[in-house]
Design a protein around this motif. Structure first.
Motif, PDB file in Angstrom:
ATOM      1  N   ASP A 143       0.836  -1.201   0.000  1.00  0.00           N
ATOM      2  CA  ASP A 143       0.000   0.000   0.000  1.00  0.00           C
ATOM      3  C   ASP A 143       0.870   1.249   0.000  1.00  0.00           C
ATOM      4  OD1 ASP A 143      -2.208   1.649   0.184  1.00  0.00           O
ATOM      5  OD2 ASP A 143      -2.669   1.166   2.257  1.00  0.00           O
ATOM      6  N   GLY A 144       1.109   1.830   1.174  1.00  0.00           N
ATOM      7  CA  GLY A 144       1.867   3.070   1.270  1.00  0.00           C
ATOM      8  C   GLY A 144       3.360   2.866   1.097  1.00  0.00           C
ATOM      9  N   LEU A 145       4.072   3.995   0.894  1.00  0.00           N
ATOM     10  CA  LEU A 145       5.505   3.963   0.606  1.00  0.00           C
ATOM     11  C   LEU A 145       6.250   5.027   1.403  1.00  0.00           C
ATOM     12  CD1 LEU A 145       5.270   3.703  -3.283  1.00  0.00           C
ATOM     13  CD2 LEU A 145       6.194   1.935  -1.772  1.00  0.00           C
ATOM     14  N   ALA A 146       7.492   4.707   1.751  1.00  0.00           N
ATOM     15  CA  ALA A 146       8.394   5.673   2.368  1.00  0.00           C
ATOM     16  C   ALA A 146       9.781   5.464   1.781  1.00  0.00           C
ATOM     17  CB  ALA A 146       8.425   5.504   3.883  1.00  0.00           C
ATOM     18  N   TYR A 147      10.567   6.548   1.718  1.00  0.00           N
ATOM     19  CA  TYR A 147      11.933   6.472   1.185  1.00  0.00           C
ATOM     20  C   TYR A 147      12.921   6.853   2.272  1.00  0.00           C
ATOM     21  CZ  TYR A 147      16.119   7.625  -1.512  1.00  0.00           C
ATOM     22  OH  TYR A 147      17.400   7.693  -1.980  1.00  0.00           O
ATOM     23  N   ASP A 148      13.915   6.005   2.470  1.00  0.00           N
ATOM     24  CA  ASP A 148      14.985   6.250   3.426  1.00  0.00           C
ATOM     25  C   ASP A 148      16.232   6.668   2.646  1.00  0.00           C
ATOM     26  OD1 ASP A 148      17.091   6.142   5.186  1.00  0.00           O
ATOM     27  OD2 ASP A 148      16.726   4.101   5.885  1.00  0.00           O
ATOM     28  N   PRO A 149      16.544   7.977   2.602  1.00  0.00           N
ATOM     29  CA  PRO A 149      17.682   8.426   1.798  1.00  0.00           C
ATOM     30  C   PRO A 149      19.027   8.030   2.403  1.00  0.00           C
ATOM     31  CG  PRO A 149      16.744  10.261   3.027  1.00  0.00           C
ATOM     32  CD  PRO A 149      15.828   9.095   3.240  1.00  0.00           C
ATOM     33  N   ALA A 150      19.073   7.803   3.702  1.00  0.00           N
ATOM     34  CA  ALA A 150      20.334   7.445   4.347  1.00  0.00           C
ATOM     35  C   ALA A 150      20.814   6.065   3.926  1.00  0.00           C
ATOM     36  CB  ALA A 150      20.177   7.504   5.863  1.00  0.00           C
ATOM     37  N   HIS A 151      19.881   5.170   3.651  1.00  0.00           N
ATOM     38  CA  HIS A 151      20.243   3.808   3.277  1.00  0.00           C
ATOM     39  C   HIS A 151      19.820   3.454   1.853  1.00  0.00           C
ATOM     40  CE1 HIS A 151      20.034   3.802   7.725  1.00  0.00           C
ATOM     41  NE2 HIS A 151      21.143   3.117   7.600  1.00  0.00           N
ATOM     42  N   GLY A 152      19.228   4.417   1.149  1.00  0.00           N
ATOM     43  CA  GLY A 152      18.852   4.183  -0.247  1.00  0.00           C
ATOM     44  C   GLY A 152      17.832   3.087  -0.414  1.00  0.00           C
ATOM     45  N   THR A 153      16.831   3.091   0.464  1.00  0.00           N
ATOM     46  CA  THR A 153      15.816   2.035   0.425  1.00  0.00           C
ATOM     47  C   THR A 153      14.405   2.608   0.342  1.00  0.00           C
ATOM     48  OG1 THR A 153      15.894   1.948   2.851  1.00  0.00           O
ATOM     49  CG2 THR A 153      17.160   0.294   1.645  1.00  0.00           C
ATOM     50  N   VAL A 154      13.545   1.835  -0.294  1.00  0.00           N
ATOM     51  CA  VAL A 154      12.115   2.138  -0.341  1.00  0.00           C
ATOM     52  C   VAL A 154      11.401   1.101   0.520  1.00  0.00           C
ATOM     53  CG1 VAL A 154      10.088   2.357  -1.830  1.00  0.00           C
ATOM     54  CG2 VAL A 154      12.324   3.106  -2.656  1.00  0.00           C
ATOM     55  N   TRP A 155      10.481   1.568   1.347  1.00  0.00           N
ATOM     56  CA  TRP A 155       9.743   0.703   2.254  1.00  0.00           C
ATOM     57  C   TRP A 155       8.285   0.646   1.808  1.00  0.00           C
ATOM     58  CZ3 TRP A 155      11.584  -1.042   7.340  1.00  0.00           C
ATOM     59  CH2 TRP A 155      12.967  -0.818   7.520  1.00  0.00           C
ATOM     60  N   THR A 156       7.788  -0.573   1.586  1.00  0.00           N
ATOM     61  CA  THR A 156       6.386  -0.733   1.235  1.00  0.00           C
ATOM     62  C   THR A 156       5.619  -1.268   2.440  1.00  0.00           C
ATOM     63  OG1 THR A 156       6.356  -3.052   0.515  1.00  0.00           O
ATOM     64  CG2 THR A 156       7.163  -1.437  -1.063  1.00  0.00           C
ATOM     65  N   THR A 157       4.491  -0.678   2.723  1.00  0.00           N
ATOM     66  CA  THR A 157       3.606  -1.196   3.758  1.00  0.00           C
ATOM     67  C   THR A 157       2.718  -2.277   3.149  1.00  0.00           C
ATOM     68  OG1 THR A 157       3.529   0.771   5.153  1.00  0.00           O
ATOM     69  CG2 THR A 157       1.596  -0.625   5.171  1.00  0.00           C
ATOM     70  N   ASN A 158       2.819  -3.483   3.667  1.00  0.00           N
ATOM     71  CA  ASN A 158       1.984  -4.586   3.210  1.00  0.00           C
ATOM     72  C   ASN A 158       0.806  -4.701   4.176  1.00  0.00           C
ATOM     73  OD1 ASN A 158       4.034  -5.200   1.231  1.00  0.00           O
ATOM     74  ND2 ASN A 158       5.194  -6.099   2.907  1.00  0.00           N
ATOM     75  N   GLU A 159      -0.330  -4.121   3.778  1.00  0.00           N
ATOM     76  CA  GLU A 159      -1.419  -3.897   4.731  1.00  0.00           C
ATOM     77  C   GLU A 159      -1.955  -5.193   5.328  1.00  0.00           C
ATOM     78  OE1 GLU A 159      -5.467  -1.249   5.243  1.00  0.00           O
ATOM     79  OE2 GLU A 159      -4.453  -1.298   3.316  1.00  0.00           O
ATOM     80  N   SER A 160      -2.459  -6.098   4.498  1.00  0.00           N
ATOM     81  CA  SER A 160      -3.009  -7.336   5.049  1.00  0.00           C
ATOM     82  C   SER A 160      -1.908  -8.296   5.483  1.00  0.00           C
ATOM     83  CB  SER A 160      -3.933  -8.016   4.026  1.00  0.00           C
ATOM     84  OG  SER A 160      -3.232  -8.310   2.832  1.00  0.00           O
ATOM     85  N   GLY A 161      -0.705  -8.126   4.944  1.00  0.00           N
ATOM     86  CA  GLY A 161       0.425  -8.946   5.360  1.00  0.00           C
ATOM     87  C   GLY A 161       1.003  -8.518   6.696  1.00  0.00           C
ATOM     88  N   GLY A 162       0.679  -7.301   7.135  1.00  0.00           N
ATOM     89  CA  GLY A 162       1.165  -6.808   8.418  1.00  0.00           C
ATOM     90  C   GLY A 162       2.673  -6.655   8.466  1.00  0.00           C
ATOM     91  N   SER A 163       3.272  -6.252   7.347  1.00  0.00           N
ATOM     92  CA  SER A 163       4.730  -6.184   7.294  1.00  0.00           C
ATOM     93  C   SER A 163       5.209  -5.031   6.430  1.00  0.00           C
ATOM     94  CB  SER A 163       5.287  -7.504   6.737  1.00  0.00           C
ATOM     95  OG  SER A 163       4.883  -7.686   5.388  1.00  0.00           O
ATOM     96  N   GLU A 164       6.525  -4.828   6.477  1.00  0.00           N
ATOM     97  CA  GLU A 164       7.207  -3.862   5.619  1.00  0.00           C
ATOM     98  C   GLU A 164       8.213  -4.623   4.755  1.00  0.00           C
ATOM     99  OE1 GLU A 164       7.046  -0.191   5.699  1.00  0.00           O
ATOM    100  OE2 GLU A 164       5.152  -0.740   6.655  1.00  0.00           O
ATOM    101  N   THR A 165       8.197  -4.363   3.456  1.00  0.00           N
ATOM    102  CA  THR A 165       9.226  -4.903   2.568  1.00  0.00           C
ATOM    103  C   THR A 165      10.229  -3.789   2.283  1.00  0.00           C
ATOM    104  OG1 THR A 165       7.697  -6.463   1.528  1.00  0.00           O
ATOM    105  CG2 THR A 165       9.708  -5.953   0.329  1.00  0.00           C
ATOM    106  N   VAL A 166      11.508  -4.103   2.435  1.00  0.00           N
ATOM    107  CA  VAL A 166      12.581  -3.127   2.252  1.00  0.00           C
ATOM    108  C   VAL A 166      13.272  -3.421   0.923  1.00  0.00           C
ATOM    109  CG1 VAL A 166      14.577  -2.034   3.316  1.00  0.00           C
ATOM    110  CG2 VAL A 166      12.878  -3.193   4.754  1.00  0.00           C
TER     111      VAL A 166
END
Length: 346
Positions: A143-166
């Motif tokens: 679902d939602g997204l965030a960007y971590d510029p310090a580590h060059g990663t994009v984080w996806t919120t997996n709503e029904s999965g209850g997790s974050e994919t990096v």
């Protein structure tokens, strides 16, 4: 972006309607359907742009303010619409993004990231050409997204999965997965602490993640919140804003003490939040079509507007330079989808 919860609410609504027909729990049904007291919005419409595609649901929108490019997730059409906000024209549509929910422009990389929820994928898009460069696997219902510029990663919120994919923003490689609970709401990168914050909506908590160890280091209770989903930050003031779509409340959370310092009423089913750091103004767009405008003064919010803007206006993006706000809606003039551009009147 709130699809699983909306399904749950639909079941509740049907059951409540049957009970109401029998004369039972009518007061509860009426209370749940009410919006808070109306306050005139400090907004004036300056543009209305007809958008391509059908009149199906939109989801997140993200703005590259330096270039004046707005990227809109047209969930129902499975595509991202790119709009030049300076000329008020559609630049292109980017297809083949199944049930696209999240979209995030990262100007420093000249990349746009989008969650193709129907395929459980994160798509990396060239901002200059609109070409999908790569697709990365995620958890269930990204679902939602965030960007971590310090580590060059994009984080996806997996709503029904209850997790974050990096995901590695440069290569698309999956660096790891972090479990946050039964359901995950929106996420945000906190530049002051370098941590990732996630609305753990299944437990009414905020999960704080260390992006190096990929572990949850703190769980912050959110008293007075039912199903925290929306999340954005005012990083300079060290506060977070959390929207609770189960009881139409907005919480202000102090990021230094981890205490809730304020609660405000917003429109039913609050969804997307957008914060104008330069104007110190927060916009809360709700599934009910209500928009709430709140001003941040000395780390305290004051409601300056709260009313129905348009049916389907549950998505908002803000330009921190012009202070204009953008609302994609599925039905407008002639029944066509449209992008509404608003300017602040005070």
């Amino acid at each position: 972006m709130t699809t699983p919860f909306l399904r749950r609410r639909a079941v509740i609504t049907i059951a409540a309607a049957l009970l109401a027909a029998a004369g039972i729990a009518l007061g509860l049904v009426l209370t749940r359907s009410q919006n808070p007291p109306r306050v005139d919005l400090p907004l004036q419409q300056v543009e209305s742009l007809t958008l391509p595609g059908d009149s199906s649901r939109f989801d997140y929108a993200s703005l590259d303010a330096d270039r004046g490019l707005l990227f809109i997730a047209h969930l129902g059409a499975g595509e991202v619409i790119e709009v030049d906000t300076r000329s008020n024209q559609v630049v292109r549509t980017i297809p083949d993004l199944s049930s696209v929910h999240g979209v995030l422009a990262v100007p420093s990389l000249h990349r746009v990231f989008a969650t193709a929820t129907g395929a459980n994928e994160l798509a990396t898009i060239d901002e200059d050409t609109g070409q999908v460069l790569r697709r990365s696997p995620t958890g269930d219902f990204p679902d939602g997204l965030a960007y971590d510029p310090a580590h060059g990663t994009v984080w996806t919120t997996n709503e029904s999965g209850g997790s974050e994919t990096v995901v590695d923003a440069a290569t698309g490689a999956v660096r790891g997965t972090v479990k946050v609970g039964d359901e995950a709401g929106n996420n945000a990168y906190d530049p002051a602490s370098g941590q990732i914050l996630v609305a753990a909506q299944g437990s009414n908590e905020l999960a704080v993640i260390d992006p190096v160890s990929l572990t949850v280091t703190r769980r912050v209770p959110l008293p007075g919140c039912d199903h925290d989903h929306g999340l954005t930050l005012a990083p300079d003031d060290r506060i977070a804003f959390v929207a609770c779509d189960g009881n139409a409340r907005l919480l202000t959370l102090d990021l230094t003490t981890w205490q809730v310092t304020g609660t405000d009423e917003v429109g039913q089913d609050p969804d997307v939040l957008a914060y104008d750091s330069a104007a110190h103004r927060l916009y809360v767009a709700a599934e009910s079509g209500w928009v709430t405008v709140l001003d941040n003064q000395a780390r305290h919010l004051t409601v300056t507007g709260r009313a129905h803007l348009a049916d389907g206006a549950h998505v908002v993006a803000v330009d921190p330079v012009t202070h204009r706000t953008y609302y994609p809606v599925p039905h407008r003039d002639g029944g066509h989808p449209a992008l509404l551009t608003m300017t602040a009147t005070h």
